[in-house]
Enzyme design. Sequence first.
Site, PDB file in Angstrom:
ATOM      1  N   PHE B  79      40.697  35.172  44.191  1.00  0.00           N
ATOM      2  CA  PHE B  79      40.510  33.897  44.876  1.00  0.00           C
ATOM      3  C   PHE B  79      41.810  33.116  45.079  1.00  0.00           C
ATOM      4  O   PHE B  79      41.788  31.921  45.380  1.00  0.00           O
ATOM      5  CB  PHE B  79      39.430  33.071  44.159  1.00  0.00           C
ATOM      6  CG  PHE B  79      38.114  33.792  44.184  1.00  0.00           C
ATOM      7  CD1 PHE B  79      37.462  34.011  45.382  1.00  0.00           C
ATOM      8  CD2 PHE B  79      37.558  34.318  43.021  1.00  0.00           C
ATOM      9  CE1 PHE B  79      36.269  34.721  45.434  1.00  0.00           C
ATOM     10  CE2 PHE B  79      36.369  35.032  43.064  1.00  0.00           C
ATOM     11  CZ  PHE B  79      35.720  35.235  44.274  1.00  0.00           C
ATOM     12  N   CYS B  80      42.953  33.760  44.905  1.00  0.00           N
ATOM     13  CA  CYS B  80      44.239  33.119  45.198  1.00  0.00           C
ATOM     14  C   CYS B  80      44.446  33.040  46.708  1.00  0.00           C
ATOM     15  O   CYS B  80      44.142  33.993  47.430  1.00  0.00           O
ATOM     16  CB  CYS B  80      45.386  33.943  44.604  1.00  0.00           C
ATOM     17  SG  CYS B  80      45.715  33.535  42.890  1.00  0.00           S
ATOM     18  N   HIS B  81      44.995  31.931  47.150  1.00  0.00           N
ATOM     19  CA  HIS B  81      45.312  31.760  48.570  1.00  0.00           C
ATOM     20  C   HIS B  81      46.625  32.462  48.900  1.00  0.00           C
ATOM     21  O   HIS B  81      47.566  32.397  48.112  1.00  0.00           O
ATOM     22  CB  HIS B  81      45.458  30.268  48.893  1.00  0.00           C
ATOM     23  CG  HIS B  81      44.230  29.482  48.620  1.00  0.00           C
ATOM     24  ND1 HIS B  81      43.941  28.984  47.368  1.00  0.00           N
ATOM     25  CD2 HIS B  81      43.187  29.133  49.413  1.00  0.00           C
ATOM     26  CE1 HIS B  81      42.772  28.344  47.415  1.00  0.00           C
ATOM     27  NE2 HIS B  81      42.294  28.416  48.637  1.00  0.00           N
ATOM     28  N   ASP B 131      57.117  50.405  31.432  1.00  0.00           N
ATOM     29  CA  ASP B 131      57.137  51.726  32.055  1.00  0.00           C
ATOM     30  C   ASP B 131      58.510  52.393  31.929  1.00  0.00           C
ATOM     31  O   ASP B 131      58.600  53.616  31.750  1.00  0.00           O
ATOM     32  CB  ASP B 131      56.769  51.589  33.544  1.00  0.00           C
ATOM     33  CG  ASP B 131      56.675  52.950  34.238  1.00  0.00           C
ATOM     34  OD1 ASP B 131      55.999  53.840  33.693  1.00  0.00           O
ATOM     35  OD2 ASP B 131      57.279  53.115  35.310  1.00  0.00           O
TER      36      ASP B 131
END
Lengths: 160, 160, 160, 160, 160, 160
Positions: B79-81, B131
């Site tokens: 739900f991030c713009h 990593d």
Amino acid sequence: MASSEFSHVDATGNPTMVDVGQKQVTRREATAQAVVVLGDEIMRHLQNDEIHTKKGPVFQTAIIAGTMAVKRTSDLIPFCHPLPVEKCKLDIRVNAQREVVITCTVGVTAKTGVEMEALTGASVAALTVYDMCKALSHDIVIRETKLMEKTGGKQDFTRS
Amino acid sequence: MASSEFSHVDATGNPTMVDVGQKQVTRREATAQAVVVLGDEIMRHLQNDEIHTKKGPVFQTAIIAGTMAVKRTSDLIPFCHPLPVEKCKLDIRVNAQREVVITCTVGVTAKTGVEMEALTGASVAALTVYDMCKALSHDIVIRETKLMEKTGGKQDFTRS
Amino acid sequence: MASSEFSHVDATGNPTMVDVGQKQVTRREATAQAVVVLGDEIMRHLQNDEIHTKKGPVFQTAIIAGTMAVKRTSDLIPFCHPLPVEKCKLDIRVNAQREVVITCTVGVTAKTGVEMEALTGASVAALTVYDMCKALSHDIVIRETKLMEKTGGKQDFTRS
Amino acid sequence: MASSEFSHVDATGNPTMVDVGQKQVTRREATAQAVVVLGDEIMRHLQNDEIHTKKGPVFQTAIIAGTMAVKRTSDLIPFCHPLPVEKCKLDIRVNAQREVVITCTVGVTAKTGVEMEALTGASVAALTVYDMCKALSHDIVIRETKLMEKTGGKQDFTRS
Amino acid sequence: MASSEFSHVDATGNPTMVDVGQKQVTRREATAQAVVVLGDEIMRHLQNDEIHTKKGPVFQTAIIAGTMAVKRTSDLIPFCHPLPVEKCKLDIRVNAQREVVITCTVGVTAKTGVEMEALTGASVAALTVYDMCKALSHDIVIRETKLMEKTGGKQDFTRS
Amino acid sequence: MASSEFSHVDATGNPTMVDVGQKQVTRREATAQAVVVLGDEIMRHLQNDEIHTKKGPVFQTAIIAGTMAVKRTSDLIPFCHPLPVEKCKLDIRVNAQREVVITCTVGVTAKTGVEMEALTGASVAALTVYDMCKALSHDIVIRETKLMEKTGGKQDFTRS
């Protein structure tokens, strides 16, 4: 100490992908965990009567975001190999210390393992829990993202 | 307690994006931090004579991965713009406790803030450090991913 | 008939993006709808006592997938402009004819409209409902994906 | 009725990916179809003398967008497995009822099928036809997106 | 001349993906090269005392961007098949003519080759070198992007 | 020589994104060109009677791939800012020397320019022409990818 010990740094000091072409195709699994500590105010909302209307969508959104991130790990971590993920199971629960514990298990039949996939899934699920709760308070800390277990590679690992 | 307090959960209990259409366009910044604790063996490799040939590529790869993740935040967090990121500064250093401290500052001129972008950048940089080091040992924990400061929105925040 | 009437085909017959540089920045909204007809067997599962345990995750997963697809529209449709989506609201309900009706409303303040974003969100939500139900039966049809309304552009539209 | 019948919902009511690790690697194919009904005005443009200069770029753009969407299915549909697509054939034609019929066939040698890939390809091709024509009129409906046939899995399917 | 000679154009003149389902799984490698000619001013900066502080980050950023682009080739080139890249090695050096020579070798065990992956990696690395240097001057030309060698397919190739 | 001259390298020698927050929003355009030299055999196919059935799909596929790559530039080049592309025009023609000349013009109203977008669009279109022709021969070289012109920024540029 041989320069190959940092597997993604070559002899000239440049970063590089490891060639896994000669490795065995085996079934590999990895489980990672992220713990999100939400402040008292947020936890009150999640634990009381709002437990069904709120915890459901918050945790389910995190499970979905984590799953999609698992599949996109090689697109985010520069030297991760693209892998045909066969299994991805995210579980989110609140423990006795009222912390949100996210567990992400990933499975694949491939030449290299899925530790980074499991860690990425747990991390993005944790970020999503954060995003869903942040309007209430920024008293949120994601802590202890770590590998719990991996099997199927050269060397198994279980966090003691 | 109003259901709007979880900003991404609507009145019917379904997850949803907040409408920021009526909010003011302002310059907003946010800074997040992630701390990666590498076990003794890995730290020995990063701190001794390998400091130039190894720490350089490890940290630079993490800076690049974190920057690219900042730009992809709205693609990862449901739900991030989407925001036109104007500034992204990642800094990685080893502190006195021999922990790797990743700081990510993001700036934008927009209707909503960039906390999630800063947190995502710090998290993906931390995963990338992981990593790059994991061939040496899985004695690695990403901890304390948190927001340090944000400015330019309805309410400033500074972690005390 | 002027060749410009197919806005994405230029005078030489090649596909092309429309230049919106000179258009006005206005608040624009669009609403699209997709209807998914699930066969009797699937509907029985969704409507009886499983309504809470099954419909919740099925519809919420579709809402999340649709929202993420809205943000990725310009990445999927070759000549769509990238837009800073400000609002995205997906609603899924079962109507009297026992059809699943998905409504997707998107809002933006930009030089061009969000019809394709709304249609893409509704379509991907419909595909996700399909994916969540297909183990029960392939007696599923996505039908009537269409624009319902748009406002804020040169010409408003309401489906009669 | 066992909770496993909705394959992407687990026993606790949360959405989840199916583990296909133990399934057989077989050649699998699936064909989906989407029908786009363009209003009279748009069809006039596509069918008269503009047939070469317009229909060519419109349909070819849709074929390309659909093909790229097929490859990105697991990135759009939350619980789809990433698959090494080996074949993708999109065909678009106008039928006797002057409807645009999009057929998308996908093939893979893998542990799970490509129904969702075929459906996603047909859907995105249909959305692209819409986008290419919408400057003329919004009298466009995508209807009847459905699976036509699948082979190679546990159970073949042919729409009767 | 048979229409199949352009492998991505079908008998009806439409673009299409080649079906590789019946091809043999073999180890395949390809090497591509891109040469970037930076003007005198930029080369002076890269070659003098700034060689460590500047060339390091410039070339390492290009190596990382190229590696990530290799993995995203099938997402960029419409009819490329998605492939499980096993090896990706980028090397960047300054030759005697003071040109920046980028070499990208990609390896895979799959039904089709990785020429396009190697070419895409070299191209995006070249674009990244451009981006890192362009504040100094636009006197930059990327020239001679080409395949050098490929092995493991129907027909080996070595540029003479 | 000030370290800021390589705009993406900071004072400590690490790569970084430039902060464009204080720059002016202006209309900016950039045009880049890539030239693809196809060997005699491929050119014979493109220029004779196959010109309509083959050149059409080959060049149109390249135009579409280039356009989509323009929109994804900030996702490919690590320190490029995401920009709301308003215009993207790709033109591909065969010149008198029988070379394929790809021209890509991009326009935006933003705080920073679109040189990298134009160059990325031209490059990916060139790679796509390569991919569409490579079954005939690997006698293909992409050469002379370069910026032709840019306007609207601090300093205009026209290649002399």
